[in-house]
Each structure stands twice: as structure tokens, then as C-alpha cells.
Design a protein around this motif. Structure first.
Motif, PDB file in Angstrom:
ATOM      1  N   ILE A 236       0.864  -1.177   0.000  1.00 15.79           N
ATOM      2  CA  ILE A 236       0.000   0.000   0.000  1.00 15.79           C
ATOM      3  C   ILE A 236       0.900   1.226   0.000  1.00 15.79           C
ATOM      4  O   ILE A 236       1.738   1.389   0.893  1.00 15.79           O
ATOM      5  N   SER A 237       0.733   2.087  -1.009  1.00 13.27           N
ATOM      6  CA  SER A 237       1.511   3.333  -1.079  1.00 13.27           C
ATOM      7  C   SER A 237       0.902   4.362  -0.145  1.00 13.27           C
ATOM      8  O   SER A 237      -0.326   4.481  -0.052  1.00 13.27           O
ATOM      9  N   LEU A 238       1.764   5.095   0.543  1.00 15.06           N
ATOM     10  CA  LEU A 238       1.322   6.187   1.398  1.00 15.06           C
ATOM     11  C   LEU A 238       1.969   7.480   0.910  1.00 15.06           C
ATOM     12  O   LEU A 238       3.156   7.717   1.103  1.00 15.06           O
ATOM     13  N   GLU A 239       1.165   8.281   0.249  1.00 15.36           N
ATOM     14  CA  GLU A 239       1.580   9.583  -0.277  1.00 15.36           C
ATOM     15  C   GLU A 239       1.233  10.658   0.756  1.00 15.36           C
ATOM     16  O   GLU A 239       0.560  10.375   1.746  1.00 15.36           O
ATOM     17  N   PRO A 240       1.649  11.912   0.524  1.00 12.67           N
ATOM     18  CA  PRO A 240       1.321  12.979   1.475  1.00 12.67           C
ATOM     19  C   PRO A 240      -0.181  13.046   1.776  1.00 12.67           C
ATOM     20  O   PRO A 240      -1.013  12.883   0.885  1.00 12.67           O
ATOM     21  N   GLN A 241      -0.481  13.252   3.045  1.00 10.51           N
ATOM     22  CA  GLN A 241      -1.832  13.341   3.604  1.00 10.51           C
ATOM     23  C   GLN A 241      -2.580  12.004   3.620  1.00 10.51           C
ATOM     24  O   GLN A 241      -3.768  11.972   3.896  1.00 10.51           O
ATOM     25  N   GLN A 242      -1.913  10.905   3.330  1.00  8.24           N
ATOM     26  CA  GLN A 242      -2.515   9.584   3.458  1.00  8.24           C
ATOM     27  C   GLN A 242      -1.972   8.924   4.716  1.00  8.24           C
ATOM     28  O   GLN A 242      -0.815   9.145   5.098  1.00  8.24           O
ATOM     29  N   GLY A 243      -2.814   8.116   5.336  1.00  7.56           N
ATOM     30  CA  GLY A 243      -2.395   7.450   6.557  1.00  7.56           C
ATOM     31  C   GLY A 243      -3.006   6.077   6.684  1.00  7.56           C
ATOM     32  O   GLY A 243      -3.892   5.692   5.921  1.00  7.56           O
ATOM     33  N   ILE A 244      -2.534   5.337   7.677  1.00  7.93           N
ATOM     34  CA  ILE A 244      -3.024   3.988   7.923  1.00  7.93           C
ATOM     35  C   ILE A 244      -3.104   3.769   9.427  1.00  7.93           C
ATOM     36  O   ILE A 244      -2.240   4.220  10.180  1.00  7.93           O
ATOM     37  N   LEU A 245      -4.162   3.097   9.844  1.00 12.04           N
ATOM     38  CA  LEU A 245      -4.342   2.699  11.230  1.00 12.04           C
ATOM     39  C   LEU A 245      -4.227   1.182  11.290  1.00 12.04           C
ATOM     40  O   LEU A 245      -4.935   0.475  10.567  1.00 12.04           O
ATOM     41  N   LEU A 246      -3.322   0.686  12.127  1.00  6.37           N
ATOM     42  CA  LEU A 246      -3.077  -0.749  12.260  1.00  6.37           C
ATOM     43  C   LEU A 246      -3.521  -1.247  13.629  1.00  6.37           C
ATOM     44  O   LEU A 246      -3.284  -0.581  14.641  1.00  6.37           O
ATOM     45  N   ARG A 247      -4.130  -2.420  13.637  1.00  3.69           N
ATOM     46  CA  ARG A 247      -4.422  -3.096  14.898  1.00  3.69           C
ATOM     47  C   ARG A 247      -3.123  -3.615  15.503  1.00  3.69           C
ATOM     48  O   ARG A 247      -2.147  -3.833  14.787  1.00  3.69           O
ATOM     49  N   PRO A 248      -3.117  -3.849  16.805  1.00  3.84           N
ATOM     50  CA  PRO A 248      -1.932  -4.448  17.429  1.00  3.84           C
ATOM     51  C   PRO A 248      -1.625  -5.830  16.853  1.00  3.84           C
ATOM     52  O   PRO A 248      -2.534  -6.563  16.444  1.00  3.84           O
ATOM     53  N   ARG A 249      -0.355  -6.152  16.824  1.00  2.00           N
ATOM     54  CA  ARG A 249       0.162  -7.460  16.444  1.00  2.00           C
ATOM     55  C   ARG A 249      -0.143  -7.886  15.003  1.00  2.00           C
ATOM     56  O   ARG A 249      -0.156  -9.068  14.692  1.00  2.00           O
ATOM     57  N   VAL A 250      -0.385  -6.926  14.115  1.00  6.95           N
ATOM     58  CA  VAL A 250      -0.542  -7.223  12.687  1.00  6.95           C
ATOM     59  C   VAL A 250       0.846  -7.116  12.053  1.00  6.95           C
ATOM     60  O   VAL A 250       1.462  -6.039  12.074  1.00  6.95           O
ATOM     61  N   ALA A 251       1.346  -8.218  11.531  1.00  7.57           N
ATOM     62  CA  ALA A 251       2.673  -8.220  10.907  1.00  7.57           C
ATOM     63  C   ALA A 251       2.698  -7.218   9.750  1.00  7.57           C
ATOM     64  O   ALA A 251       1.762  -7.157   8.948  1.00  7.57           O
ATOM     65  N   HIS A 252       3.764  -6.433   9.676  1.00  5.55           N
ATOM     66  CA  HIS A 252       3.878  -5.433   8.606  1.00  5.55           C
ATOM     67  C   HIS A 252       5.333  -5.000   8.474  1.00  5.55           C
ATOM     68  O   HIS A 252       6.158  -5.243   9.342  1.00  5.55           O
ATOM     69  N   GLU A 253       5.582  -4.361   7.353  1.00  9.56           N
ATOM     70  CA  GLU A 253       6.865  -3.701   7.131  1.00  9.56           C
ATOM     71  C   GLU A 253       6.606  -2.482   6.275  1.00  9.56           C
ATOM     72  O   GLU A 253       5.643  -2.432   5.506  1.00  9.56           O
ATOM     73  N   TYR A 254       7.465  -1.479   6.424  1.00  5.50           N
ATOM     74  CA  TYR A 254       7.340  -0.297   5.570  1.00  5.50           C
ATOM     75  C   TYR A 254       8.695   0.330   5.348  1.00  5.50           C
ATOM     76  O   TYR A 254       9.634   0.123   6.108  1.00  5.50           O
ATOM     77  N   HIS A 255       8.759   1.083   4.242  1.00  4.56           N
ATOM     78  CA  HIS A 255      10.011   1.724   3.868  1.00  4.56           C
ATOM     79  C   HIS A 255       9.735   2.922   2.963  1.00  4.56           C
ATOM     80  O   HIS A 255       8.694   2.978   2.310  1.00  4.56           O
ATOM     81  N   PRO A 256      10.682   3.870   2.916  1.00  2.62           N
ATOM     82  CA  PRO A 256      10.539   5.014   2.015  1.00  2.62           C
ATOM     83  C   PRO A 256      10.653   4.579   0.554  1.00  2.62           C
ATOM     84  O   PRO A 256      11.285   3.565   0.255  1.00  2.62           O
ATOM     85  N   THR A 257      10.035   5.346  -0.318  1.00  2.00           N
ATOM     86  CA  THR A 257      10.187   5.141  -1.759  1.00  2.00           C
ATOM     87  C   THR A 257      10.592   6.475  -2.377  1.00  2.00           C
ATOM     88  O   THR A 257      10.397   7.529  -1.780  1.00  2.00           O
ATOM     89  N   GLY A 258      11.126   6.419  -3.559  1.00  2.00           N
ATOM     90  CA  GLY A 258      11.555   7.652  -4.211  1.00  2.00           C
ATOM     91  C   GLY A 258      12.879   8.125  -3.653  1.00  2.00           C
ATOM     92  O   GLY A 258      13.475   7.514  -2.768  1.00  2.00           O
TER      93      GLY A 258
END
Length: 115
Positions: free
Chosen positions: A56-78
Motif C-alpha cells: 500500500i503506497s502512502l503519499e502525502p496526507q494519506q495514513g493507515i491505522l493498524l491493529r496491534p500485532r498485525v505483521a507489517h513492514e514499511y520503507h521510504p520510496t523515491g
């Protein structure tokens, strides 16, 4: 800037675990997720969060709410830094709030602004 708080010794309805803004976000890999609810919002730049093999891409003014213990990873792009704001929180009231929002493992908000 990041501010972290001590976990309360008593059970309370809602508490803030950490809060940050203008944070230069490095890559994160959480195989077991985070122990609290987690709001992550892009201020500038962009990033990608991967949950259950879905990116899932997160651009300016976009956000995400995660429940506890949901496996995930994220990193910068560009090529520019990924500046984010975040809030982690928990408490006995959180499950009711999550049910009210019909929160599955996560909820993406495509445009969120505080004016």
C-alpha cells in the motif's frame, strides 16, 4: 521528533504509547506487528507499507491505522526522505473504538488534514 511514554501500571481506557512528527522514517520490519494500535501518516515524500503480501503506497496526507500485532513492514520510496507523523496508543477502550470504525487488520485513509 519522537516522544515515548511509559506504559501505565494500571488498566486505563486510553493511553498514548508514543507520538512523533516530522520523523524521517527509516525502513521497519515487524514480523509480530506492534503491541499497540498504530497510526502512521505521510507528511512529505512517500512510502510503502506491506501487510499480508499486499503493498500500500502512502503519499502525502494519506495514513493507515493498524491493529496491534498485525505483521507489517514499511520503507521510504523515491529519492527524497519520507517524513511521517505517528501515534501509538492502547487501552481498554480501544477495542470498542476499533469496532466502531469497523477496523479489520488495518484502515487506510486516503486524505487526512488537520487545519
Amino acid at each position: 521528533m519522537r516522544i515515548a511514554f511509559n506504559k501505565p501500571v494500571e488498566t486505563i481506557p486510553l493511553y498514548c504509547d508514543s507520538v512523533g512528527y516530522d520523523w524521517d522514517q527509516p525502513p521497519i520490519h515487524r514480523l509480530n506487528g506492534y503491541y499497540a494500535y498504530h497510526w502512521l501518516q505521510t507528511q512529505s515524500g512517500s512510502g510503502v507499507i506491506t501487510i499480508d503480501h499486499q503493498s500500500i503506497s502512502l503519499e502525502p496526507q494519506q495514513g493507515i491505522l493498524l491493529r496491534p500485532r498485525v505483521a507489517h513492514e514499511y520503507h521510504p520510496t523515491g529519492g527524497s526522505p519520507w517524513k511521517v507523523s505517528f501515534l501509538t496508543f492502547n487501552g481498554t477502550l480501544c477495542r470498542s473504538l476499533a469496532d466502531f470504525l469497523k477496523l479489520g487488520d488495518y484502515l487506510v485513509i486516503n486524505q487526512f488534514r488537520l487545519n
